[in-house]
Design a protein around this motif. Sequence first.
Motif, mmCIF file in Angstrom:
data_model
loop_
_atom_site.group_PDB
_atom_site.id
_atom_site.type_symbol
_atom_site.label_atom_id
_atom_site.label_comp_id
_atom_site.label_asym_id
_atom_site.label_seq_id
_atom_site.Cartn_x
_atom_site.Cartn_y
_atom_site.Cartn_z
ATOM 1 N N GLU A 119 -71.635 -50.521 -64.495
ATOM 2 C CA GLU A 119 -71.965 -51.700 -63.687
ATOM 3 C C GLU A 119 -70.745 -52.283 -62.975
ATOM 4 O OE1 GLU A 119 -74.878 -52.896 -62.968
ATOM 5 O OE2 GLU A 119 -75.903 -51.415 -64.214
ATOM 6 N N LEU A 120 -69.592 -52.040 -63.513
ATOM 7 C CA LEU A 120 -68.399 -52.596 -62.859
ATOM 8 C C LEU A 120 -68.231 -51.983 -61.474
ATOM 9 C CD1 LEU A 120 -65.535 -52.934 -65.481
ATOM 10 C CD2 LEU A 120 -67.195 -54.614 -64.712
ATOM 11 N N GLU A 121 -67.931 -52.840 -60.512
ATOM 12 C CA GLU A 121 -67.798 -52.352 -59.138
ATOM 13 C C GLU A 121 -66.484 -51.612 -58.925
ATOM 14 O OE1 GLU A 121 -68.312 -56.188 -57.274
ATOM 15 O OE2 GLU A 121 -70.099 -55.449 -56.263
ATOM 16 N N GLU A 122 -66.546 -50.681 -58.021
ATOM 17 C CA GLU A 122 -65.336 -49.966 -57.613
ATOM 18 C C GLU A 122 -64.699 -50.759 -56.467
ATOM 19 O OE1 GLU A 122 -62.877 -46.424 -57.859
ATOM 20 O OE2 GLU A 122 -64.590 -47.003 -59.065
ATOM 21 N N PRO A 123 -63.453 -51.163 -56.599
ATOM 22 C CA PRO A 123 -62.840 -51.939 -55.511
ATOM 23 C C PRO A 123 -62.561 -51.066 -54.294
ATOM 24 C CG PRO A 123 -61.198 -51.408 -57.146
ATOM 25 C CD PRO A 123 -62.500 -50.893 -57.680
ATOM 26 N N ILE A 124 -62.635 -51.677 -53.139
ATOM 27 C CA ILE A 124 -62.284 -50.966 -51.896
ATOM 28 C C ILE A 124 -60.851 -51.352 -51.550
ATOM 29 C CG2 ILE A 124 -62.813 -50.694 -49.451
ATOM 30 C CD1 ILE A 124 -65.721 -51.574 -50.229
ATOM 31 N N VAL A 125 -60.033 -50.342 -51.423
ATOM 32 C CA VAL A 125 -58.616 -50.609 -51.140
ATOM 33 C C VAL A 125 -58.477 -51.110 -49.708
ATOM 34 C CG1 VAL A 125 -56.293 -49.643 -51.050
ATOM 35 C CG2 VAL A 125 -57.916 -48.858 -52.779
ATOM 36 N N HIS A 126 -57.740 -52.185 -49.561
ATOM 37 C CA HIS A 126 -57.496 -52.792 -48.258
ATOM 38 C C HIS A 126 -56.840 -51.789 -47.311
ATOM 39 C CE1 HIS A 126 -55.575 -55.819 -45.533
ATOM 40 N NE2 HIS A 126 -56.740 -56.400 -45.727
ATOM 41 N N ARG A 169 -59.957 -52.455 -63.138
ATOM 42 C CA ARG A 169 -60.717 -52.422 -64.407
ATOM 43 C C ARG A 169 -60.085 -53.355 -65.431
ATOM 44 N NH1 ARG A 169 -64.791 -50.128 -61.952
ATOM 45 N NH2 ARG A 169 -64.461 -47.957 -61.390
ATOM 46 N N GLU A 178 -59.822 -58.170 -57.213
ATOM 47 C CA GLU A 178 -59.358 -57.166 -56.238
ATOM 48 C C GLU A 178 -57.984 -57.500 -55.663
ATOM 49 O OE1 GLU A 178 -62.005 -55.793 -53.239
ATOM 50 O OE2 GLU A 178 -63.712 -55.707 -54.588
ATOM 51 N N GLU A 185 -54.591 -55.287 -56.142
ATOM 52 C CA GLU A 185 -53.760 -54.718 -55.067
ATOM 53 C C GLU A 185 -52.302 -55.151 -55.211
ATOM 54 O OE1 GLU A 185 -55.068 -54.943 -51.087
ATOM 55 O OE2 GLU A 185 -56.880 -53.773 -51.451
ATOM 56 N N ARG A 230 -72.915 -57.604 -64.869
ATOM 57 C CA ARG A 230 -71.564 -57.179 -64.486
ATOM 58 C C ARG A 230 -70.517 -58.082 -65.154
ATOM 59 N NH1 ARG A 230 -71.958 -56.689 -58.596
ATOM 60 N NH2 ARG A 230 -72.964 -54.719 -59.112
#
Lengths: 197, 221
Positions: free
Chosen positions: A78-85, B55, B60, B64, B150
């Motif tokens: 369920e944890l989202e995959e981050p989108i790299v900037h 994780r 986010e 980064e 989540r």
Amino acid sequence: MVGGRDFVSHRAVTGRNRRVTMEPNQPMCRRVRENLSAYLDGELKGTARRLIEEHLAECAECRAQLDELKETWRLLDELEEPIVHNDFRREVLALARAEAQAEQIAREGGRRSVLAGLAASAAAAVFVFGLYASSRPLSDPPTPRQREAITYLDLLENVDALLCLDQARELQSLGQSMEASPAAAPAATATKEASGV
Amino acid sequence: MAKTPMAATYEAIGAHGAAVDPDVALMLALARGDESAFEELVARHQSRIVALIHRFVGDEAEAEDLAQEVFLRVYRTRDRYQPKARFSTWIYRIAANVSLNALRSRGRRRNISVPLSYEATETQEGQTSAHVEDAHADRPGARMEQEELRTQVREAIDQLPENQKVAVILNKYENLSYDEIGAIMGCSVMAVKSLLARARTNLRERLAHYMSTGRMRQSLA
């Protein structure tokens, strides 16, 4: 891969031909449940894996445990995959370049400091040596020749005057002798001019 | 025949020496002053490192920032880099350490700023399920339910002890073997096995409410 040695040895103790029934087999179930996580991760091979599968085929309780562990693991999806900037890489590279430049400046600054330090050290060394050299005659004991020179220092400083005095005495005695014999007078006058007395 | 520098390098890697590790070659190129090798390394690993750190920290922007720090640490070591393991093992270790340090400092801040009642719910084992049940007394729509799930997964992972958390994240999300996880964490394969078994048990207890099958959900209903 995780070795199933403990698991296998337990099975050996309990007997390979012993039939596992649906009745709770506590030691066996405990052993199996301890290894379910590694079994799910594909880390058990060979005999250890086969023994687990044999037990699961016969033990509903352990199968339920296995299903719960599978479900738990699935929930973690369920944890989202981050989108790299988009600019991430550019920013990292810019930071790295900035660090490299800062290191370069620091290194050059360090070299300048070293050169300046060397120059200052050299100047200091010359100064110290000068002090040492100037103080050495006062601090070291004089040699015999120096002691002799010091003893006759007054004499040496006035040697010219003494020589003149000797010459004056000679002239005086010469004058006295000329008074007694006038033919020697021109030679005595010439000697007096030459000595500047 | 004399060994080439690269052959000697891979020999030095040890157990993984037989495998060609292009990342090690890039790192050695960087050590020789080839800055484009660093750009290539970042391009190859940025997504996985940001995801890995995400994780751990769950944010986010922070992920980064911390990933940048990881790559800068790699860059800073370019002059003294000695390939003793796979590059991925090395950079994962750095990423895990950076993440845990961030969580520790965050924990110190939280100890100051979070209300005591919330903190008690967060830190006491066995309380999470009850907390979850209360939160879902009045069930919202499917999207909010998804978001809630989540959040609970996030909290369940957050509440794991550090070493269990690292093992779970590397195993579940990076699909690393016990051997690889052991190399990153500096522990034995058996220790990894134990960590993951205990982590699964803890997670199962904390997420029992959300299981679609199984007895634990029935017992909580």
